[in-house]
Design an enzyme around this catalytic site. Structure first.
Site, mmCIF file in Angstrom:
data_model
loop_
_atom_site.group_PDB
_atom_site.id
_atom_site.type_symbol
_atom_site.label_atom_id
_atom_site.label_comp_id
_atom_site.label_asym_id
_atom_site.label_seq_id
_atom_site.Cartn_x
_atom_site.Cartn_y
_atom_site.Cartn_z
ATOM 1 N N ASN A 114 -10.899 1.685 8.727
ATOM 2 C CA ASN A 114 -9.872 2.030 9.702
ATOM 3 C C ASN A 114 -10.038 1.408 11.071
ATOM 4 O OD1 ASN A 114 -7.670 3.438 9.021
ATOM 5 N ND2 ASN A 114 -8.475 5.470 9.455
ATOM 6 N N THR A 164 -18.355 -28.771 -10.677
ATOM 7 C CA THR A 164 -17.068 -28.158 -10.991
ATOM 8 C C THR A 164 -16.199 -29.190 -11.691
ATOM 9 O OG1 THR A 164 -17.318 -26.910 -8.956
ATOM 10 C CG2 THR A 164 -15.157 -26.854 -9.994
ATOM 11 N N LYS A 166 -13.121 -31.251 -12.464
ATOM 12 C CA LYS A 166 -11.913 -31.658 -11.759
ATOM 13 C C LYS A 166 -11.109 -32.581 -12.666
ATOM 14 C CE LYS A 166 -13.413 -29.707 -7.932
ATOM 15 N NZ LYS A 166 -12.802 -28.643 -7.172
ATOM 16 N N LYS A 168 -9.005 -29.650 -10.996
ATOM 17 C CA LYS A 168 -9.240 -28.245 -11.316
ATOM 18 C C LYS A 168 -8.061 -27.595 -12.021
ATOM 19 C CE LYS A 168 -8.420 -26.741 -6.523
ATOM 20 N NZ LYS A 168 -9.087 -26.043 -5.420
ATOM 21 N N LYS A 192 -18.678 -25.751 -14.198
ATOM 22 C CA LYS A 192 -18.048 -24.576 -13.604
ATOM 23 C C LYS A 192 -16.534 -24.657 -13.689
ATOM 24 C CE LYS A 192 -17.565 -22.428 -9.012
ATOM 25 N NZ LYS A 192 -16.121 -22.648 -8.893
ATOM 26 N N ASP A 194 -13.161 -23.932 -11.893
ATOM 27 C CA ASP A 194 -12.799 -23.734 -10.494
ATOM 28 C C ASP A 194 -12.369 -22.286 -10.297
ATOM 29 O OD1 ASP A 194 -12.508 -25.836 -8.209
ATOM 30 O OD2 ASP A 194 -10.977 -24.319 -7.858
ATOM 31 N N GLU A 195 -12.466 -21.812 -9.062
ATOM 32 C CA GLU A 195 -12.174 -20.390 -8.831
ATOM 33 C C GLU A 195 -10.724 -20.026 -9.152
ATOM 34 O OE1 GLU A 195 -11.760 -22.537 -4.868
ATOM 35 O OE2 GLU A 195 -13.132 -22.558 -6.585
ATOM 36 N N HIS A 285 -18.118 -16.366 -7.262
ATOM 37 C CA HIS A 285 -17.475 -17.235 -6.278
ATOM 38 C C HIS A 285 -16.897 -16.380 -5.161
ATOM 39 C CE1 HIS A 285 -14.719 -20.094 -4.442
ATOM 40 N NE2 HIS A 285 -15.435 -21.036 -5.001
ATOM 41 N N ARG A 286 -16.925 -16.919 -3.935
ATOM 42 C CA ARG A 286 -16.531 -16.103 -2.781
ATOM 43 C C ARG A 286 -15.151 -16.477 -2.234
ATOM 44 N NH1 ARG A 286 -20.068 -18.290 2.409
ATOM 45 N NH2 ARG A 286 -19.632 -20.502 2.138
#
Length: 394
Positions: A114, A164, A166, A168, A192, A194-195, A285-286
């Site tokens: 809050n 990663t 590609k 992607k 990997k 991709d996200e 992954h962030r």
């Protein structure tokens, strides 16, 4: 100046307690507070403590039915930020009873739910949290951790290498699997998703899982090494996410992946429990982190999101690169990398660590350096991150 309406009490009368001795069980928070002009720092700090614990804007008769002294958050120290005008670090202590056990979701709802829209504040940033063992022990934490992962993969004494796939978006599942095979066969430990690869019209998740599993097994057979591909299980519902995780388990692959900020902490914690129960590693992954952590004066620093992930559960997490295309300061990055990997991290303000953090026996998380790095960055990356890391190219 800010006008406070009639009947509104100053928060600092109740919630600013400079004599308070923090308890070993308290959750401690360091907020960077920028008050509105005319609002004293003590009032701003106390407002944060109140609104993120038991306070509301006035006194209500039901306050008499509980012990506010037992349950209130307390602003116990305020210091000006060097080199900034009208900006302060406010330290707040929260009693442990304010939080549900094993819920990162509840912890964040309480601490940052809050207060960030508060009128008396121009801006607010959560810089760090001290999680006491009494609270961290209510979490499973990472499904496996650094040591168990090395044992599963039979890879020691060096960073793990990945890339990663590609482009992607746009490859068919078969061509995607073909690229995975070439990378793994060529010597990488991991490839990997991709996200943003989830289950789009040009490549549905089940087809991708199948062809990637085939690529993994073929590369393993030919190299005699254990290989993995981070299969992204992130989905539109948590039920669908679990279904994808179960499919990965049935295929016998070693690791899956989740976007923990867009997917949410509740879903992430469920997935981490599933991964431990079923022997899957979990790559995190962030995506969306910069929305929350990029502004210097407002939001949440990534070190807090990293600590939260270690509690919620993940075996790898993206942690910036220090050298690639995306920004990251070296000392600060190393600070939260240590918070992810080590058992005990000393307070060190030069690295942005506001509190000594003792994780006791919670497993560590491998930091992933990813984003615009290439082979010429290798010497710098190994020097910065050391052996316990994943270097994710492409």
């Amino acid at each position: 100046s800010v006008g406070f309406k009639a009947g509104v009490k100053d928060y600092r009368l109740t919630y600013y307690t400079p004599d308070y001795e923090t308890l070993a069980t308290d959750i401690l928070a360091a907020f960077r507070v920028t008050p509105q002009p005319g609002v004293p720092p003590e009032e701003a700090g106390a407002a944060v403590a109140a609104e993120s614990s038991t306070g509301t804007w006035t006194t209500v008769w039901t306050d008499g039915l509980t012990s506010l002294d037992r349950y209130k958050g307390r602003c116990y120290h305020i210091e000006p930020v060097a080199g900034e005008e009208n900006q302060y670090i406010a330290y707040v202590a929260y009693p442990l009873d304010l939080f549900e056990e094993g819920s990162v979701t509840n912890m964040f709802t309480s601490i940052v739910g809050n207060v960030f829209g508060f009128k008396a504040l121009r801006a607010l940033r959560l810089e760090d949290l001290r999680i006491p063992p009494a609270y961290s022990k209510t979490f499973q934490g990472p499904p496996h951790g650094i040591q168990v992962e090395r044992d599963k993969l039979n890879k020691y004494g060096r960073p793990l290498l990945g890339c990663t796939i590609k482009p992607k978006l746009g490859l068919s599942a078969k061509n995607y699997g073909r690229a995975v095979y070439e990378c793994l066969r060529g010597g990488l430990d991991f490839t990997k998703d991709d996200e943003n690869v989830n289950s789009q019209p040009f490549m549905r998740w089940r087809d991708r899982f199948l062809f990637c599993a085939e690529a993994i097994y073929k590369a393993q057979a030919e190299t005699g090494e254990i290989k993995g591909h981070y299969l992204n299980a992130t989905a539109g519902t948590s039920e669908e996410m679990m279904k994808r995780a179960a499919c990965a388990r049935e295929l016998g692959v070693p690791i899956i992946m989740h976007d923990y900020l867009t997917g949410g902490f509740t879903a992430n914690t469920s997935l981490a429990h599933y991964c431990r129960d079923n022997g899957l590693l979990l790559h995190i992954h962030r995506a969306m982190h910069a929305v929350i952590d990029r502004q210097k004066n407002h939001g949440i620093h990534f070190r807090v999101l990293a600590k939260a992930l270690r509690m919620s559960g993940g075996d790898h997490i993206h942690a910036g690169t220090v050298v690639g295309k995306l920004e990251g300061e070296r000392d600060v990055t190393l600070g939260f990398v240590d918070l992810l990997r080590d058992d005990f991290i000393e307070k060190d303000r030069s690295r942005g660590i506001y509190f000594t953090q003792d994780w006791v026996s919670m497993p560590g998380v491998l930091p992933v350096a990813s984003g615009g790095i290439h082979v010429w960055h290798m010497p710098a990356l190994t020097e910065i991150f050391g052996d316990d890391s994943v270097l994710q190219f492409g």
